[in-house]
Design a protein around this motif. Structure first.
Motif, PDB file in Angstrom:
ATOM      1  N   ILE A 175       0.733  -1.119   0.125  1.00 14.22           N
ATOM      2  CA  ILE A 175      -0.095   0.336   0.394  1.00 14.22           C
ATOM      3  C   ILE A 175       0.714   1.229  -0.362  1.00 14.22           C
ATOM      4  O   ILE A 175       1.996   1.527   1.009  1.00 14.22           O
ATOM      5  CB  ILE A 175      -0.456  -0.062   1.083  1.00 14.22           C
ATOM      6  N   CYS A 176       0.628   1.372  -0.709  1.00 16.44           N
ATOM      7  CA  CYS A 176       1.122   2.901  -0.929  1.00 16.44           C
ATOM      8  C   CYS A 176       0.394   4.210  -0.123  1.00 16.44           C
ATOM      9  O   CYS A 176      -0.668   4.849  -1.159  1.00 16.44           O
ATOM     10  CB  CYS A 176       1.483   4.202  -2.540  1.00 16.44           C
ATOM     11  N   TYR A 177       0.925   5.186   0.483  1.00 17.70           N
ATOM     12  CA  TYR A 177      -0.558   5.651   1.076  1.00 17.70           C
ATOM     13  C   TYR A 177      -0.182   7.751   0.915  1.00 17.70           C
ATOM     14  O   TYR A 177       1.410   7.624   1.246  1.00 17.70           O
ATOM     15  CB  TYR A 177       0.164   5.932   2.989  1.00 17.70           C
ATOM     16  N   THR A 178      -0.782   7.594   1.331  1.00 14.80           N
ATOM     17  CA  THR A 178      -0.274   9.443   0.004  1.00 14.80           C
ATOM     18  C   THR A 178      -1.028  10.457   0.679  1.00 14.80           C
ATOM     19  O   THR A 178      -1.760   9.940   1.867  1.00 14.80           O
ATOM     20  CB  THR A 178      -0.899   9.774  -1.349  1.00 14.80           C
ATOM     21  N   SER A 179      -0.926  12.058   0.790  1.00 22.60           N
ATOM     22  CA  SER A 179      -1.800  12.449   1.246  1.00 22.60           C
ATOM     23  C   SER A 179      -3.615  12.860   1.189  1.00 22.60           C
ATOM     24  O   SER A 179      -4.343  13.330   1.813  1.00 22.60           O
ATOM     25  CB  SER A 179      -1.507  13.835   1.425  1.00 22.60           C
ATOM     26  N   ALA A 180      -3.681  11.969   0.113  1.00 22.81           N
ATOM     27  CA  ALA A 180      -4.760  11.926  -0.051  1.00 22.81           C
ATOM     28  C   ALA A 180      -6.022  10.651   0.440  1.00 22.81           C
ATOM     29  O   ALA A 180      -7.129   9.925   0.853  1.00 22.81           O
ATOM     30  CB  ALA A 180      -5.557  12.116  -2.037  1.00 22.81           C
ATOM     31  N   ASN A 181      -5.300   9.688   0.317  1.00 22.30           N
ATOM     32  CA  ASN A 181      -5.510   7.968   0.966  1.00 22.30           C
ATOM     33  C   ASN A 181      -5.265   7.524   2.807  1.00 22.30           C
ATOM     34  O   ASN A 181      -5.445   6.363   2.682  1.00 22.30           O
ATOM     35  CB  ASN A 181      -5.330   6.917   0.081  1.00 22.30           C
ATOM     36  N   LEU A 182      -4.365   8.760   3.235  1.00 19.67           N
ATOM     37  CA  LEU A 182      -3.658   7.935   4.171  1.00 19.67           C
ATOM     38  C   LEU A 182      -4.861   7.065   5.235  1.00 19.67           C
ATOM     39  O   LEU A 182      -4.984   5.979   6.523  1.00 19.67           O
ATOM     40  CB  LEU A 182      -2.609   8.106   5.111  1.00 19.67           C
ATOM     41  N   GLU A 183      -6.115   7.631   5.257  1.00 17.07           N
ATOM     42  CA  GLU A 183      -6.956   7.349   6.643  1.00 17.07           C
ATOM     43  C   GLU A 183      -7.868   6.273   5.764  1.00 17.07           C
ATOM     44  O   GLU A 183      -7.906   5.479   6.730  1.00 17.07           O
ATOM     45  CB  GLU A 183      -7.793   8.563   6.926  1.00 17.07           C
ATOM     46  N   ALA A 184      -8.155   6.326   4.512  1.00 15.13           N
ATOM     47  CA  ALA A 184      -8.944   5.400   4.119  1.00 15.13           C
ATOM     48  C   ALA A 184      -8.395   3.745   4.781  1.00 15.13           C
ATOM     49  O   ALA A 184      -8.473   2.626   4.819  1.00 15.13           O
ATOM     50  CB  ALA A 184      -8.977   5.179   2.278  1.00 15.13           C
ATOM     51  N   VAL A 185      -6.708   3.944   3.761  1.00 19.56           N
ATOM     52  CA  VAL A 185      -5.885   2.505   4.059  1.00 19.56           C
ATOM     53  C   VAL A 185      -5.235   2.210   5.120  1.00 19.56           C
ATOM     54  O   VAL A 185      -4.756   0.800   5.892  1.00 19.56           O
ATOM     55  CB  VAL A 185      -4.493   2.873   3.106  1.00 19.56           C
ATOM     56  N   THR A 186      -6.184   2.681   6.637  1.00 25.29           N
ATOM     57  CA  THR A 186      -5.206   2.383   7.601  1.00 25.29           C
ATOM     58  C   THR A 186      -7.331   2.286   8.689  1.00 25.29           C
ATOM     59  O   THR A 186      -6.809   1.955   9.885  1.00 25.29           O
ATOM     60  CB  THR A 186      -4.396   3.387   8.342  1.00 25.29           C
ATOM     61  N   SER A 187      -8.085   1.981   8.338  1.00 26.31           N
ATOM     62  CA  SER A 187      -9.049   2.563   8.628  1.00 26.31           C
ATOM     63  C   SER A 187      -9.680   1.173   8.971  1.00 26.31           C
ATOM     64  O   SER A 187      -9.000  -0.138   9.073  1.00 26.31           O
ATOM     65  CB  SER A 187     -10.398   3.170   7.825  1.00 26.31           C
ATOM     66  N   ASP A 188     -10.819   1.265  10.360  1.00 27.23           N
ATOM     67  CA  ASP A 188     -10.851  -0.566  11.426  1.00 27.23           C
ATOM     68  C   ASP A 188     -11.166  -1.175   9.515  1.00 27.23           C
ATOM     69  O   ASP A 188     -11.591  -2.330   9.900  1.00 27.23           O
ATOM     70  CB  ASP A 188     -11.183   0.178  11.992  1.00 27.23           C
TER      71      ASP A 188
END
Length: 474
Positions: A259-272
């Motif tokens: 997973i590449c985390y960015t300013s636009a997706n980091l919450e989406a890719v770590t949510s419960d």
């Protein structure tokens, strides 16, 4: 009898003994799961001995003997879905070949050759990719370069001689070269392969071959929700990943996420919600990669802010802790430096060979002065740029600022200029000054927060010593 022949026979005997111990432990999995896990600790101790303290072994037995611990739950999930041949081969190749025998050989060779010797090698079978993700260089390269089967065979053969038994494949899209990858995994069935893939080329015939071979795992690219994922990777990609996960789980093949985390997706890719979805689909481990502004057409606006990066540090640590009941183990390539002593590139723990054969210190550092077509692996590790890494690591005593590009751009600029390394970008070559200028503001903005977090970090000395302080394991 020559020393080489004797070593080969000893290796075969040790591998056979390790295989029998693994068979005994795995045979108990369906009878007494916790007993089998404790047996695996005892098995590990037979090979690792005093490489770990008795307290470490006791703690492992305590945690794995408790069916309610996070580690037990995670391992149970993996065991429940993994094909027996895949489980056995992976345990043998990673546990014995890579962690035990490989690590011992690598440490000895670091002293012998006075250079970095990696624990894994990452290489690109092809530059070809069937996607064009926003901010990614690979989709722009086209079908320009491929490593031949002989090239890949050479990398692995020479790597094994140095003690390297883990090989990661990226690209481009590696599965464009399915046939050669399967051939490679069959010839080198004593090593473990991990393939970073966009998932779109995984199908049933391929899965059947992977199960037969047993030594291939997958890291699937996915970035959150259908909307956050497809916004960067293209419409329909999320559904393709879901289908691939279903196939891999059905066939009992090990897989995780990339997973590449960015300013636009980091919450989406770590949510419960996202993490639980991954576990339900069969993924229980994964790598998180900080977006890197590499290439003339990169999108620096996708780089996380200091506050967002702090969020990632806190969030990943939480997900790994007993406080989280989600059976998933995330690893953060940029923020876990304290556990590996900073930057692991340049052959210290890994390096990258692109599809043109250029040896790069890191998959994100597109500069080189050695090529697999005219240099051996050992010659690559002695090349000027790699020795600059060897002599400069760690690049920062604050291991939350480990990278010579992202957090210490003046150091990469200096190394490239002093060694005369050339840019390896196949589409639009980028000067090191252009790249480092993009990172300068980021590095300056991250430093105060990184230093503040580091000042409260308990581990000031790395748990993972650099090879300079290691002695050969006798």
């Amino acid at each position: 009898m020559s020393n080489t022949t004797f070593d080969s026979l000893t290796h075969k005997m040790e591998r056979a003994a390790a295989g029998k111990l693994i068979d005994v432990a795995l045979s108990h999995v369906n009878q007494d799961r916790q007993k089998a896990m404790v047996q695996m600790v005892d098995f590990a101790k037979q090979f690792y001995g005093d490489s770990f303290s008795e307290e470490t072994y006791d703690h492992a037995r305590l945690v794995l003997g408790n069916p309610d611990s996070k580690w037990s739950k995670l391992i149970n999930c993996v065991l429940d879905q993994t094909n027996p041949n895949v489980a056995r081969t992976t345990t043998l190749n990673l546990g014995y070949e890579a962690f035990f025998r490989g690590t011992k050989t690598i440490r000895e060779n670091r002293v012998k050759y006075q250079c970095n010797i990696p624990w894994l090698i990452l290489f690109d079978p092809t530059s070809a990719c069937n996607m064009h993700c926003v901010g990614c260089w690979a989709g722009e390269y086209g079908h320009k370069n491929n490593l031949s089967f002989a090239d890949m065979d050479k990398i692995i053969t020479q790597g094994k001689e140095l003690g390297v038994y883990l090989y990661m494949l990226t690209g481009g899209e590696p599965l464009v070269r399915k046939a050669d990858i399967l051939k490679l995994a069959e010839k080198h069935n004593d090593v473990q392969f991990a393939i970073y893939t966009n998932s779109t080329l995984i199908d049933e015939p391929f899965c059947k071959e992977v199960v037969r071979l047993g030594n291939i795992a997958f890291m699937l690219s996915i970035e959150g929700t259908p909307s956050t994922n497809d916004a960067r990777r293209g419409e329909g990609h999320y559904d393709a990943v879901m289908h691939a996960m279903d196939l891999l789980k059905e066939y009992g093949i090990l897989f995780g996420t990339s997973i590449c985390y960015t300013s636009a997706n980091l919450e989406a890719v770590t949510s419960d919600h996202f993490m639980r979805m991954l576990c339900e689909k069969g993924a229980h481990f994964g790598f998180y990669f900080h977006y890197m502004p590499v290439g003339n057409d990169a999108a620096p606006e996708l780089m996380p802010s200091p506050a967002q990066r702090k969020y990632m540090i806190d969030r990943i640590r939480y997900l790994r802790s007993e406080k989280s009941d989600i059976p998933f183990y995330p690893m953060d390539f940029q923020n876990d430096g304290e556990f590996v002593g900073g930057c692991i590139a340049g052959g210290r723990n890994y390096f990258h060979i692109n599809s043109a054969g250029d040896a790069e210190p890191c998959v994100f550092i597109h500069y080189s002065n050695a090529n697999i077509h005219d240099s051996s692996i050992l010659e690559i590790l002695h090349s000027p740029l790699f020795m600059a890494y060897h002599n400069g690591q760690p690049f920062n005593k604050n291991h939350l600022r480990p990278c010579p590009m992202l957090e210490n751009p003046e150091l990469l600029r200096q190394m490239v200029h002093e060694t005369g390394a050339h840019n390896t970008d196949m589409q639009s070559p980028e000067t090191v000054d252009h790249l480092c200028d993009k990172c300068k503001a980021y590095a300056e903005s991250w430093q105060p927060m990184a230093d503040e977090i580091w000042s409260h970090t308990e581990i000031k000395e790395s748990r993972y010593e650099n090879y300079k302080d290691w002695k050969p394991v006798v």
